[in-house]
Scaffold this motif. Structure first.
Motif, PDB file in Angstrom:
ATOM      1  N   GLU A  58       0.850  -1.185   0.000  1.00 18.42           N
ATOM      2  CA  GLU A  58       0.000   0.000   0.000  1.00 18.42           C
ATOM      3  C   GLU A  58       0.887   1.237   0.000  1.00 18.42           C
ATOM      4  OE1 GLU A  58      -4.126  -0.967   2.341  1.00 18.42           O
ATOM      5  OE2 GLU A  58      -2.480  -0.184   3.526  1.00 18.42           O
ATOM      6  N   ILE A  59       0.342   2.300  -0.570  1.00 17.23           N
ATOM      7  CA  ILE A  59       1.016   3.590  -0.477  1.00 17.23           C
ATOM      8  C   ILE A  59       0.055   4.570   0.183  1.00 17.23           C
ATOM      9  CG2 ILE A  59       2.540   3.254  -2.465  1.00 17.23           C
ATOM     10  CD1 ILE A  59       0.546   5.163  -3.996  1.00 17.23           C
ATOM     11  N   LYS A  60       0.611   5.489   0.935  1.00 18.78           N
ATOM     12  CA  LYS A  60      -0.206   6.512   1.587  1.00 18.78           C
ATOM     13  C   LYS A  60      -0.613   7.545   0.544  1.00 18.78           C
ATOM     14  CE  LYS A  60      -0.473   9.467   5.590  1.00 18.78           C
ATOM     15  NZ  LYS A  60       0.151   9.866   6.854  1.00 18.78           N
ATOM     16  N   THR A  71      -7.145  11.466   3.917  1.00 17.68           N
ATOM     17  CA  THR A  71      -5.939  10.645   3.916  1.00 17.68           C
ATOM     18  C   THR A  71      -6.330   9.176   3.881  1.00 17.68           C
ATOM     19  OG1 THR A  71      -4.823  12.312   5.258  1.00 17.68           O
ATOM     20  CG2 THR A  71      -3.800  10.149   5.158  1.00 17.68           C
ATOM     21  N   GLY A  72      -5.517   8.388   3.210  1.00 17.58           N
ATOM     22  CA  GLY A  72      -5.799   6.958   3.160  1.00 17.58           C
ATOM     23  C   GLY A  72      -4.655   6.193   2.554  1.00 17.58           C
ATOM     24  N   TYR A  73      -4.980   4.979   2.087  1.00 13.57           N
ATOM     25  CA  TYR A  73      -3.976   4.092   1.518  1.00 13.57           C
ATOM     26  C   TYR A  73      -4.526   3.436   0.259  1.00 13.57           C
ATOM     27  CZ  TYR A  73      -1.649   4.742   5.940  1.00 13.57           C
ATOM     28  OH  TYR A  73      -1.033   5.312   7.019  1.00 13.57           O
ATOM     29  N   LEU A  74      -3.696   3.381  -0.770  1.00 14.41           N
ATOM     30  CA  LEU A  74      -4.031   2.714  -2.022  1.00 14.41           C
ATOM     31  C   LEU A  74      -3.361   1.351  -2.034  1.00 14.41           C
ATOM     32  CD1 LEU A  74      -5.146   2.647  -4.951  1.00 14.41           C
ATOM     33  CD2 LEU A  74      -2.964   3.684  -5.658  1.00 14.41           C
ATOM     34  N   CYS A 125      -3.042  12.126  -4.307  1.00 15.39           N
ATOM     35  CA  CYS A 125      -1.592  12.208  -4.503  1.00 15.39           C
ATOM     36  C   CYS A 125      -0.890  11.267  -3.536  1.00 15.39           C
ATOM     37  CB  CYS A 125      -1.090  13.620  -4.224  1.00 15.39           C
ATOM     38  SG  CYS A 125      -1.682  14.834  -5.405  1.00 15.39           S
ATOM     39  N   ALA A 126       0.256  10.776  -3.958  1.00 20.73           N
ATOM     40  CA  ALA A 126       1.110   9.970  -3.085  1.00 20.73           C
ATOM     41  C   ALA A 126       1.844  10.918  -2.137  1.00 20.73           C
ATOM     42  CB  ALA A 126       2.099   9.163  -3.927  1.00 20.73           C
ATOM     43  N   GLU A 127       2.613  10.363  -1.226  1.00 21.63           N
ATOM     44  CA  GLU A 127       3.332  11.177  -0.236  1.00 21.63           C
ATOM     45  C   GLU A 127       4.301  12.164  -0.872  1.00 21.63           C
ATOM     46  OE1 GLU A 127       4.013   9.331   3.947  1.00 21.63           O
ATOM     47  OE2 GLU A 127       4.506   7.790   2.464  1.00 21.63           O
ATOM     48  N   ASP A 128       4.812  11.846  -2.054  1.00 17.99           N
ATOM     49  CA  ASP A 128       5.759  12.749  -2.715  1.00 17.99           C
ATOM     50  C   ASP A 128       5.064  13.875  -3.477  1.00 17.99           C
ATOM     51  OD1 ASP A 128       4.720  11.430  -4.918  1.00 17.99           O
ATOM     52  OD2 ASP A 128       6.623  10.538  -5.539  1.00 17.99           O
ATOM     53  N   GLY A 129       3.714  13.931  -3.412  1.00 16.33           N
ATOM     54  CA  GLY A 129       2.961  14.997  -4.071  1.00 16.33           C
ATOM     55  C   GLY A 129       2.557  14.688  -5.498  1.00 16.33           C
ATOM     56  N   GLU A 133      -1.946   8.330 -10.442  1.00 19.25           N
ATOM     57  CA  GLU A 133      -2.208   7.675 -11.732  1.00 19.25           C
ATOM     58  C   GLU A 133      -1.012   6.874 -12.226  1.00 19.25           C
ATOM     59  OE1 GLU A 133      -3.142  10.447 -14.844  1.00 19.25           O
ATOM     60  OE2 GLU A 133      -1.457  11.719 -14.373  1.00 19.25           O
ATOM     61  N   ARG A 134       0.165   7.198 -11.781  1.00 20.74           N
ATOM     62  CA  ARG A 134       1.373   6.452 -12.201  1.00 20.74           C
ATOM     63  C   ARG A 134       1.374   5.032 -11.655  1.00 20.74           C
ATOM     64  NH1 ARG A 134       5.684   9.558  -8.302  1.00 20.74           N
ATOM     65  NH2 ARG A 134       4.698   8.843  -6.397  1.00 20.74           N
ATOM     66  N   TYR A 135       0.550   4.748 -10.622  1.00 19.78           N
ATOM     67  CA  TYR A 135       0.469   3.404 -10.049  1.00 19.78           C
ATOM     68  C   TYR A 135      -0.651   2.570 -10.670  1.00 19.78           C
ATOM     69  CZ  TYR A 135       3.486   5.305  -6.419  1.00 19.78           C
ATOM     70  OH  TYR A 135       4.537   5.879  -5.747  1.00 19.78           O
TER      71      TYR A 135
END
Length: 138
Positions: A58-60, A71-74, A125-129, A133-135
């Motif tokens: 998962e990613i935050k 906030t959540g997790y994908l 967005c992921a944690e890096d901003g 969609e890249r995932y």
């Protein structure tokens, strides 16, 4: 012990969550508020991660809509999105996709919007901003 009153709908949701988690109503409330006395995962082999714990694969993710943060997790395998923190409690759950999560977020936070359809892959967005969609699996 203090007494708390819930609406019938809130009680039903809490009772269902407790049943699914295999815990008492008291433990379910403690978990919601982070006051559980349950042993850490390493001491408890049946430990289920709490709503705010990140699981493997998962990613935050975060989204800010109308100044309010979600906030959540994908889950990278199933592409399900689990919202763990939101300004509206009905949003704290798992959605089949980022887009379903985004639509429900818009619907709850902006009920006046006639068409809440939103592309979740470009909403969160992921944690890096960077957009998530890249995932996305193609």
């Amino acid at each position: 012990m203090p007494t708390v009153e819930f609406s019938d709908a809130a009680y039903e949701k809490l009772a269902f969550a407790a049943k699914i988690a295999g815990v008492s109503l008291t433990e379910a409330v403690d978990r919601v508020f982070g006051t559980s006395n349950q042993a850490p995962a390493s001491d408890n082999p049946q430990h289920e991660p709490s709503a705010s714990e990140q699981r493997q694969d998962e990613i935050k993710v975060t989204a800010t809509y109308l100044g309010r943060r979600v906030t959540g997790y994908l889950d990278l395998d199933s592409e399900r999105l689990r919202i763990t923190e939101a300004p509206h409690s009905d949003l704290v759950r798992t959605f089949k996709s980022p887009s379903q999560a985004a639509v429900e977020t818009v619907r709850h936070l902006n009920p006046a919007r006639k068409r809440p359809e939103t592309n979740g892959w470009r909403f969160f967005c992921a944690e890096d901003g960077q957009l998530i969609e890249r995932y996305r699996r193609r």
